[in-house]
Design a protein around this motif. Structure first.
Motif, short mmCIF file in Angstrom:
data_model
loop_
_atom_site.label_atom_id
_atom_site.label_comp_id
_atom_site.label_asym_id
_atom_site.label_seq_id
_atom_site.Cartn_x
_atom_site.Cartn_y
_atom_site.Cartn_z
N UNK A 162 27.38 35.16 20.39
CA UNK A 162 28.55 34.72 21.15
C UNK A 162 29.60 35.99 21.38
N UNK A 163 30.21 36.51 20.30
CA UNK A 163 31.05 37.29 20.22
C UNK A 163 30.53 38.73 19.84
N UNK A 185 18.86 24.11 26.35
CA UNK A 185 20.24 24.90 25.97
C UNK A 185 20.59 24.45 24.50
N UNK A 225 24.11 25.46 21.43
CA UNK A 225 25.07 25.95 21.13
C UNK A 225 25.84 26.38 22.37
N UNK A 226 25.77 25.76 23.52
CA UNK A 226 26.46 26.25 24.48
C UNK A 226 25.86 27.07 25.35
N UNK A 248 32.47 39.23 -3.40
CA UNK A 248 31.97 38.61 -2.26
C UNK A 248 30.44 38.88 -1.91
N UNK A 274 29.56 42.54 5.41
CA UNK A 274 28.78 41.33 5.10
C UNK A 274 28.74 40.48 6.25
N UNK A 275 27.65 39.96 6.30
CA UNK A 275 27.42 38.87 7.51
C UNK A 275 26.14 37.95 7.16
N UNK A 304 17.64 14.25 20.93
CA UNK A 304 18.19 15.28 19.86
C UNK A 304 17.19 15.86 19.10
N UNK A 318 19.47 18.95 23.13
CA UNK A 318 19.43 17.76 23.70
C UNK A 318 18.54 17.93 24.85
N UNK A 374 18.03 13.44 26.80
CA UNK A 374 18.90 12.23 25.81
C UNK A 374 18.16 12.21 24.46
N UNK A 429 5.18 17.67 2.91
CA UNK A 429 6.21 18.06 2.22
C UNK A 429 6.60 19.58 2.21
N UNK A 432 31.95 40.71 17.23
CA UNK A 432 32.70 41.23 15.78
C UNK A 432 31.87 41.31 14.91
N UNK A 457 30.66 44.26 10.87
CA UNK A 457 30.97 43.79 9.54
C UNK A 457 29.97 44.22 8.66
N UNK A 483 20.02 25.66 11.28
CA UNK A 483 19.68 24.72 12.13
C UNK A 483 20.43 24.54 13.66
#
Lengths: 413, 242, 410
Positions: free
Chosen positions: A205-206, A171, A173-174, A72, A214-215, A111, A106, A109, A364, A208, A212, A102
């Motif tokens: 967000x969390x 805002x 990813x919530x 891995x 690997x991440x 993106x 929004x 209206x 480019x 965990x 780790x 990425x």
């Protein structure tokens, strides 16, 4: 004497305009491509803002866990970097940060897709961003997990238009973030620095990811001096066997090493991701490609030079008969060649400037800003001289061996 | 025929005629070279007839127009004035293509410097006129072989000119000139680059060819060789003399 | 006459060596460029197998702990089920299904097997639900698609592409046959009996990497949304929306996903846009390389014209001689052009032999021999007229040689 050579060279080159044109065309286009390639290499490899300390930075971007289940490999995890990579001797400062991803925002209206990176506070001391407004987030914001963000000028324009960005929120990813700083756009090629939005990594967000191995994280190790790279690498390697593996049944060992930017790129190109690649091989491959590319124009040039010589064969014969030495004749020929090469080189450099401008404007290379610096200019000059000498050497040697009698007869035996 | 008096004006010399037409007839031929400022008269009012099977020498000091005369006879140069006839046919109105065909079929050239192609071997050199006649390869080979036999050079057909002596090279050139069986041979100082012994051999070959029926016009400065021929024409400053 | 040119060229081969090398290298450069073009063109004409219009892909990144143990994995599936249900119920959505190997994306999920004849084959491997057919508009040509209940059978049904079926089973009927991997001539049996892969249907193709790349082998199998042993939680989904769906809908969709799984990350991409990016990514380097090649060839052409010009000047005596021997002006011009064409032909033959070593040695084995041959043919058709054009001016110069003057010089 040199003035004589030059005057004669000028007259001769003007006499056969077509040949001169072809030589100049070939040399200048070849050199333009080579100078452009050199500019791009230089651009990617040398320290440039915000990565101003790149020459004394080692990067941990790739690790691998190996075991019976296979391998891995990929970016290291925060757990590994935090527990095993801190406080290495000779490392002045260390920063841990994620890769850029990425993310969609929004706004009214619309993106807007931006690249977001999550970093610690030391990130801003190792890299030198140009702030046009506000400032970076510090230790306290990182510790507290504040939802603050630094954004690039381009992103500010796309999100907020003309309005002042500091203090505004967006805002994604919530999650909601408040802008506290705006920096100048970062070129894509600045791999550690590039992003559109930077937020503290503690806003993930969390929780965990903290343990780790690997991440999705990378680390920058700022050394006090490049001479201590070896010591740093040795210490890193010494710590690896002591890593406590989280799934010892599946993966038994951890491997990888800190690398310079050049080694990183070489690994990507040559594909030796496991160990530190030999950058010598990378440079060797680059030089080989350059020589291959020059092959066709060089042969063309040699051909033209041989033709130029044969055209003047009887003149050579007469001169030799009157006592001119080979050295004199070869010298004159080489001067002509160098004049041609220098002119071709000059035209090539001008073309490169134009091409660089076009490339920068075309978008480019994201936020690209390739420059012609004096070093590149000298490379270009050196290349064209090398070119001139190489493509003139063989014909000149042939010419010096001509018998006066044969020469007078027109070169035919 | 050895007086050297210089007379202006045309002098017509009547050679013996057979079968009606002269092999070559020049009437009032003039050749003028014009550059930006200078006009050079290479040939001035030449009237000349060469009978079939004649062996004619052309002599004169350098610059007298000997080579130009040969060029005009050989259809390599068009005269500025006058008429050229080959075997009774006027060539003045012929196109470039027709002239080339006529040269190919009826005329053979031999040069002082041989003008062999260095990068082709002997037999390939000899075949060249036949290429322009579009003959098949087998026939070309056979005719070239025969021409080389006639000049006595069968042992070195695959050699290259650089491997031959001067005399041998000229023999190759002669073989090339006769390979297409032309009726006329024009030789411009054929022995000029050879020593006297080789030169004698070459003229002997030309004599043999003449015996066999070729009309030969030879430009030379060697009086001894010229006296072996039936007739001598002398030029001075582009004019025929005596 | 050609033989004559050949003799001349061959006997002068040392002097001509450099020109030959130049033409040879130019030919190889052209072969490389046209080879890529031919490869793309061949692939473009093959059926894509799916419809990219009005389709979005949704990529999910789940935190690491979602894989820790079977309880976590089950939880992941449950959340995925809710996500799928939610997205399918949204207005404007015609159909939604999980799928790995989403089109035009860099991600690839592949399986490698060894066939009975020893050949190794890699195929795209994807789990999806019955709705997948409607989202991607795959073309079923034999058998049946995945249906409800397929994720609980005693075997794993497979719907494979036509090319894959042909590779595995030749002309025999693939329906009902199993996809086996061999080792030392023996079939490797799977640890669990339901892991047996049995073909139930055939689709025309699924070239997910796009029109320019050849990916003939793919297989779809049922995604279980309830049994974590059979399938992991999906990493990506494909969603078909009706034409004319407003851009604002993206925000609605993402908000709905976040509501169901706040600690998961979602990225939405339009297949049409990704396709354009992918096409541009392929055509741009080709255009760049092509422009560079054009410059180089132009340079070679000019050099060639210069060298021929020189050669004619050097050979005035020979040309004058040939006129004396009966060559017409056009014969002399044809000789100049003929010689260079013969030289070029030699270079092209040598170059073709070199270029054909690539397929013969098995390099780039995924490219068919036809591509190499097309590249050679097209390059020849470009180089020969080009060389002729370069020879026109020197050819004309040759006709201007005056034989009488040329033969005087010693």
């Amino acid at each position: 004497m040199l003035i004589n050579y030059l005057k004669l060279a000028y007259k001769v080159l003007l006499r056969r305009k077509f040949f001169t044109f072809v030589s100049l065309f070939g040399t200048s286009v070849t050199l333009m491509v080579l100078v452009m390639a050199a500019a791009m290499l230089d651009y990617s490899l040398s320290p440039m803002a915000p990565e101003v300390r790149l020459d004394r930075t080692l990067l941990v971007t790739y690790m691998a866990m190996r075991g019976d289940r296979g391998e891995w490999s990929g970016d290291p995890g925060y757990g590994f970097l935090d527990r095993y990579c801190r406080n290495i001797p000779h490392v002045e400062r260390m920063s841990v940060y994620t890769g850029e991803h990425a993310t969609a925002i929004f706004m009214n209206g619309e993106k807007v897709v931006s690249q977001m990176r999550r970093t610690d506070a030391d990130y801003w001391s190792i890299l030198d961003f140009a702030f046009v407004a506000g400032q970076a987030f510090g230790e306290s914001e990182v510790a507290g997990g504040s939802h603050v963000a630094v954004i690039s000028q381009g992103t500010a324009a796309r999100l907020f238009g003309d309005r002042a960005p500091i203090g505004r929120t967006f805002e994604t990813q919530g999650q909601s973030f408040t802008v506290i700083g705006v920096v100048r756009n970062v070129p894509r090629v600045r791999e550690a620095a590039y992003a559109d939005i930077w937020v503290p990594f503690t806003t993930l967000p969390t929780d965990q990811w903290r343990t780790r191995l690997m991440g999705d994280f990378n680390a920058m190790l700022l050394a006090d001096s490049p001479r201590n790279f070896r010591a740093i690498r040795a210490e890193f390697a010494a710590r690896l066997p002591h890593v406590v593996m989280t799934d010892p049944d599946d993966y038994k060992t951890m491997s990888g090493a800190p690398r310079t930017r050049m080694e990183d790129i070489a690994a990507g190109v040559v594909g030796l991701n496991g160990d530190v690649p030999r950058t010598g091989m990378f440079i060797g491959v680059a030089v080989l490609l350059a020589m291959l590319f020059m092959l066709l124009p060089a042969i063309n040039q040699v051909n033209l030079n041989i033709s130029r010589i044969f055209e003047r064969v009887s003149e050579i014969g007469v001169r030799k008969a009157f006592g001119a030495s080979s050295g004199h004749l070869v010298g004159q020929f080489i001067v002509e060649n160098i004049v041609l090469a220098l002119f071709g080189g000059a035209i090539g450099l001008v073309l490169s400037l134009w091409a660089l401008r076009v490339l920068n404007g075309s978008g480019l290379i994201t936020n690209g800003d390739l420059q012609m610096n004096p070093r590149i200019f000298l490379y270009g000059l050196g290349l064209s001289m090398l070119f001139g000498v190489l493509s003139g050497a063989y014909p000149a040697w042939r010419m010096s061996r001509l018998h006066p009698v044969d020469a007078l007869r027109g070169g035919q035996r | 025929m050895s007086t050297t008096s210089f007379e202006a004006g045309p002098a017509v010399i009547d050679p013996p005629r057979r079968n009606g037409h002269a092999a070559i007839r020049l009437t009032g031929v003039e050749k003028i070279h014009r550059t930006e400022r200078i006009e050079t008269v290479a040939l001035n009012q030449i009237h000349l007839e060469v009978a079939p099977r004649e062996f004619l020498s052309v002599m004169g000091p350098s610059g007298s127009g000997k080579s130009t005369l040969l060029n005009v006879m050989g259809l390599l140069d068009r005269p500025s004035k006058g008429q050229v006839e080959l075997d009774g046919q006027s060539v003045g109105s012929l196109s470039d293509r027709e002239l080339a065909m006529k040269r190919n079929r009826d005329i053979g050239f031999v040069f002082q410097t041989f003008h062999l192609i260095q990068d082709l071997n002997v037999i390939d050199n000899v075949e060249i006129p036949l290429l322009y006649r579009r003959l098949p390869a087998g026939k070309r080979r056979a005719m070239a072989q025969e021409a080389l036999e006639r000049v006595g050079l069968t042992a070195r057909t695959t050699h290259f000119p650089s491997q031959l002596s001067g005399g041998q090279r000229q023999r190759v050139a002669i073989a090339r000139a006769i390979v297409g069986r032309p009726s006329i041979l024009l030789a411009d100082e054929p022995t000029g680059n050879l020593d006297s012994q080789m030169g004698d051999e070459i003229v002997a070959i030309l004599e043999a060819l003449n015996q066999a029926g070729s009309t030969i016009v030879m430009v030379t400065h060697d009086q001894r060789l010229a006296s072996r021929t039936a007739r001598i024409v002398r030029l001075f400053d582009g004019r025929q003399v005596e | 006459m050609i033989r004559h040119y050949l003799k001349l060229v061959w006997n002068r081969r040392r002097a001509n060596g450099l020109i030959l090398a130049e033409i040879l290298i130019s030919f190889l450069v052209l072969c490389a460029i046209f080879g890529v073009v031919a490869y793309y063109a061949t692939n473009w004409r093959r059926p894509l197998g799916f419809d990219y219009h009005n389709v979005w892909t949704l990529e999910i990144s789940m935190p690491q702990e979602a894989f820790e143990d079977s309880a976590a994995r089950l939880r992941g599936l449950v959340v995925s089920q809710r996500l799928l249900a939610t997205m399918s119920a949204l207005p404007h959505v015609e159909a939604a299904a999980p799928a790995a190997n989403t089109p035009y994306s860099g991600s690839m999920s592949r399986m490698g097997i060894t066939l009975r004849d020893g050949g190794m084959v890699q195929y795209l491997w994807s789990s999806t639900t019955p709705a997948g057919l409607d989202v991607l508009k795959l073309e079923l040509v034999a058998g049946r698609w995945i249906q409800p209940g397929d994720d609980a059978l005693s075997y794993t049904p497979q719907v494979i592409t036509q090319d894959f079926a042909r590779r595995l089973f030749g002309r025999e009927n693939p329906i009902g046959r199993t996809i086996d991997s061999y080792k030392d001539g023996q079939i490797q049996t799977s640890p669990k009996s339901w892991q047996e892969r049995r073909v139930v249907g055939v689709i025309r193709s699924y070239r997910k990497a796009g029109e320019f790349v050849d990916m003939p082998y793919a297989a779809f199998q049922p995604q279980s949304m309830t049994d974590p042993e059979r399938s992991p939680a999906p990493w990506s989904y494909v969603i078909r929306v009706d034409p004319g769906t407003p851009a604002a809908f993206e925000e609605t969709l993402l908000k709905a996903m976040h509501a169901e799984a706040p600690d998961w990350t979602f990225t939405l991409r339009s297949l049409e846009l990704e396709r354009q990016r992918s096409i541009r990514g392929r055509l741009l380097p080709l255009a760049f390389g092509g422009t560079l090649a054009a410059f180089l060839i132009l340079m070679v052409g000019m050099g060639l014209m210069g060298v021929l010009w020189q050669s004619v000047t050097r050979r005035t005596q020979e040309l004058g001689l040939r006129r004396a021997l009966g060559a017409t002006a056009s014969a002399v011009r044809n000789q100049v052009i003929g010689e260079i064409v013969v030289l070029t032909t030699i270079a092209l033959l040598a170059g073709s032999v070199l270029f054909l070593q690539l397929p013969l040695l098995g390099v780039l084995s995924f490219v068919g021999v036809g591509v190499f041959v097309s590249a050679i043919v097209v390059s020849c058709l470009v180089i020969i007229p080009f060389v002729i054009v370069c020879g026109l001016y020197p050819g004309w110069l040759a006709t201007q040689v005056e034989p009488s003057r040329a033969l005087q010089y010693e």
